[in-house]
Design an enzyme around this catalytic site. Structure first.
Site, PDB file in Angstrom:
ATOM      1  N   ASN A 127      57.065  56.576  89.645  1.00 11.55           N
ATOM      2  CA  ASN A 127      57.403  56.818  88.241  1.00 11.55           C
ATOM      3  C   ASN A 127      57.032  55.597  87.413  1.00 11.55           C
ATOM      4  O   ASN A 127      56.480  54.622  87.926  1.00 11.55           O
ATOM      5  CB  ASN A 127      58.889  57.176  88.098  1.00 11.55           C
ATOM      6  CG  ASN A 127      59.784  56.093  88.684  1.00 11.55           C
ATOM      7  OD1 ASN A 127      59.810  54.959  88.215  1.00 11.55           O
ATOM      8  ND2 ASN A 127      60.524  56.446  89.734  1.00 11.55           N
ATOM      9  N   LYS A 181      77.162  63.380  85.297  1.00  7.89           N
ATOM     10  CA  LYS A 181      76.730  62.527  86.405  1.00  7.89           C
ATOM     11  C   LYS A 181      77.814  61.520  86.768  1.00  7.89           C
ATOM     12  O   LYS A 181      78.063  61.262  87.948  1.00  7.89           O
ATOM     13  CB  LYS A 181      75.440  61.808  86.013  1.00  7.89           C
ATOM     14  CG  LYS A 181      74.816  60.971  87.121  1.00  7.89           C
ATOM     15  CD  LYS A 181      73.477  60.404  86.659  1.00  7.89           C
ATOM     16  CE  LYS A 181      72.822  59.558  87.741  1.00  7.89           C
ATOM     17  NZ  LYS A 181      71.508  59.011  87.297  1.00  7.89           N
ATOM     18  N   LYS A 200      79.462  61.802  90.576  1.00  9.21           N
ATOM     19  CA  LYS A 200      79.136  60.752  91.534  1.00  9.21           C
ATOM     20  C   LYS A 200      80.208  59.667  91.612  1.00  9.21           C
ATOM     21  O   LYS A 200      80.016  58.629  92.230  1.00  9.21           O
ATOM     22  CB  LYS A 200      77.769  60.162  91.201  1.00  9.21           C
ATOM     23  CG  LYS A 200      76.690  61.251  91.244  1.00  9.21           C
ATOM     24  CD  LYS A 200      75.287  60.721  91.272  1.00  9.21           C
ATOM     25  CE  LYS A 200      74.296  61.880  91.372  1.00  9.21           C
ATOM     26  NZ  LYS A 200      72.889  61.447  91.443  1.00  9.21           N
TER      27      LYS A 200
END
Length: 399
Positions: free
Chosen positions: A209, A337, A341
């Site tokens: 990326n 998120k 997590k």
């Protein structure tokens, strides 16, 4: 970073004295007030006028110069000094300072200083390695001095070995670590991940990326300047690693997972700034994949979720910070998120906003915690790193 700080630069009689001029210039560029004190022997190698032109201050050599003010000059200078650095430091001056001898302007002033003190010995290799010199440096360490190790190479005398004065940029970094920022994180352990990962398709190609690692590197550097012990786990990056930080180089997502898992219990703070590949090829071809007329399909499998693993296996009191790069619904996706997590905080940015995202020196972030969120305006990544660490520091106190 040194605006408002007064640095006493001591220059002694060695050929490396010329490097002290470059250091003085670098300190002035950092907005420091630089006071130069030279030994009489140092003036044989470089003129006091050089330092006066660079710093805008009178260079001091003679303790009894009648042009001084009515103050006891060496005491007044010691009182306003924030840091002392002796560069270069001869064996003679190292011995004097180790044993409290004060027979010139430099040694009398330094004897009166209570601020942090750095010394950079520079001399012939045999002189440096002499047990007497090493004993004197050990004494200085015992009294709180930081001894900057000399570089190795060819010396002016023709010898090859340790004894070269480090380059001015190296000396500057030692100074910045000492006094640029308050050491409010001293004794804390910080783990930072940064950069991209690379997932090999064959011996030639890989999936990756656009991450450069700049944000994670900025966090590591600011944490180091604030006194923390820092480990930086980095994917491939062209960014220069911050000094005084342990750098663990990795390539793939699995490499990064293993490096982080091995160190997670050590860390008080974990800043997971790396852009880790979500998928990796199911297998890496042994030979280069050859071009064909037909389309190519590459089977992919999920990589191990490092952040989820950290959230599931975190130790009590640890602060866990994730990062979220979004192109839409940034806050909603980032909050989800954080919950999924088991994070304490998440730093979110939108790739479509000018000044944010990969490869820039700036960022526009929203820091989300379980108690709320703070929107950070456009700022340098180092300034953003400082604010992120501030928020994390409050959370560890709360935890």
């Amino acid at each position: 970073m040194l605006k408002g700080k007064t640095i006493l630069l001591g220059v002694t009689g060695g050929i490396a004295a010329y490097k002290a001029a470059a250091l003085a210039s670098a300190l002035v560029k950092q907005r420091a007030q630089v006071e130069v004190v030279m030994t009489a022997h140092a003036t044989e190698f470089i003129s006091p006028l050089t330092f006066e032109q660079l710093t805008g201050n009178r260079c001091m050599v003679d303790t009894f110069n009648r042009n001084f003010s009515h103050q006891v000059e060496h005491i007044a200078l010691a009182d306003r000094t924030d840091l002392v650095i002796i560069a270069p430091a001869t064996a003679n001056v190292c011995a004097k300072l180790a044993h409290g001898l004060a027979d010139d302007m430099l040694t009398t002033t330094v004897l009166a200083c209570t601020c942090p003190k750095l010394i950079a010995p520079a001399m012939n290799t045999k002189m440096f390695e002499n047990p007497v010199t090493q004993d004197n440096l050990d004494i200085l360490r015992r009294y709180g001095w930081e001894v900057i190790a000399p570089a190795s190479g060819r010396l002016a005398c023709g010898a090859v070995g340790a004894g070269k004065l480090p380059e001015p940029e190296v000396l500057l970094q030692h100074i910045l670590r000492s006094i640029a920022l308050p050491h409010d994180l001293a004794g804390r352990h910080i783990l930072v991940t940064a950069g991209p990962t690379q997932e090999s398709l064959d011996p030639v190609r890989y999936l990756t990326n656009h991450s450069t690692g700049k944000m994670g590197y900025a966090i590591a550097r600011i944490a180091m300047l604030r006194g923390a012990d820092v480990v930086l786990v980095s994917g491939p990056s062209s960014v220069a690693p911050p000094p005084f930080v342990e750098v663990v180089d990795v390539v793939s997502a699995q490499d990064m997972f293993q490096a982080v898992a091995d160190r997670q219990d050590w860390a008080d703070f974990i800043f997971k700034a790396a852009a880790v590949a979500d998928y990796t090829p199911t297998q890496c071809a042994v030979d280069k994949l050859k071009k064909k007329d037909a389309d190519l399909s590459i089977p992919l499998k999920r990589t191990q979720d490092i952040l989820k693993h950290l959230g599931e296996h975190r130790r009590p009191g640890q602060v866990l910070c994730g990062f979220s790069m979004e192109t839409r619904d940034m806050v909603e996706n980032s909050r989800a998120k954080l919950e999924k997590k088991n994070l304490d905080m998440i730093c979110a940015n939108n790739l479509k906003i000018a000044g944010a995202g990969f490869g820039t020196d700036t960022n526009v972030m929203t820091v989300i915690t379980r108690d709320g969120m703070e929107e950070l305006p456009l700022m340098s990544k180092e300034d953003a790193a400082a604010r992120i660490i501030d928020i994390a520091a409050k959370l560890i106190i709360k935890n």
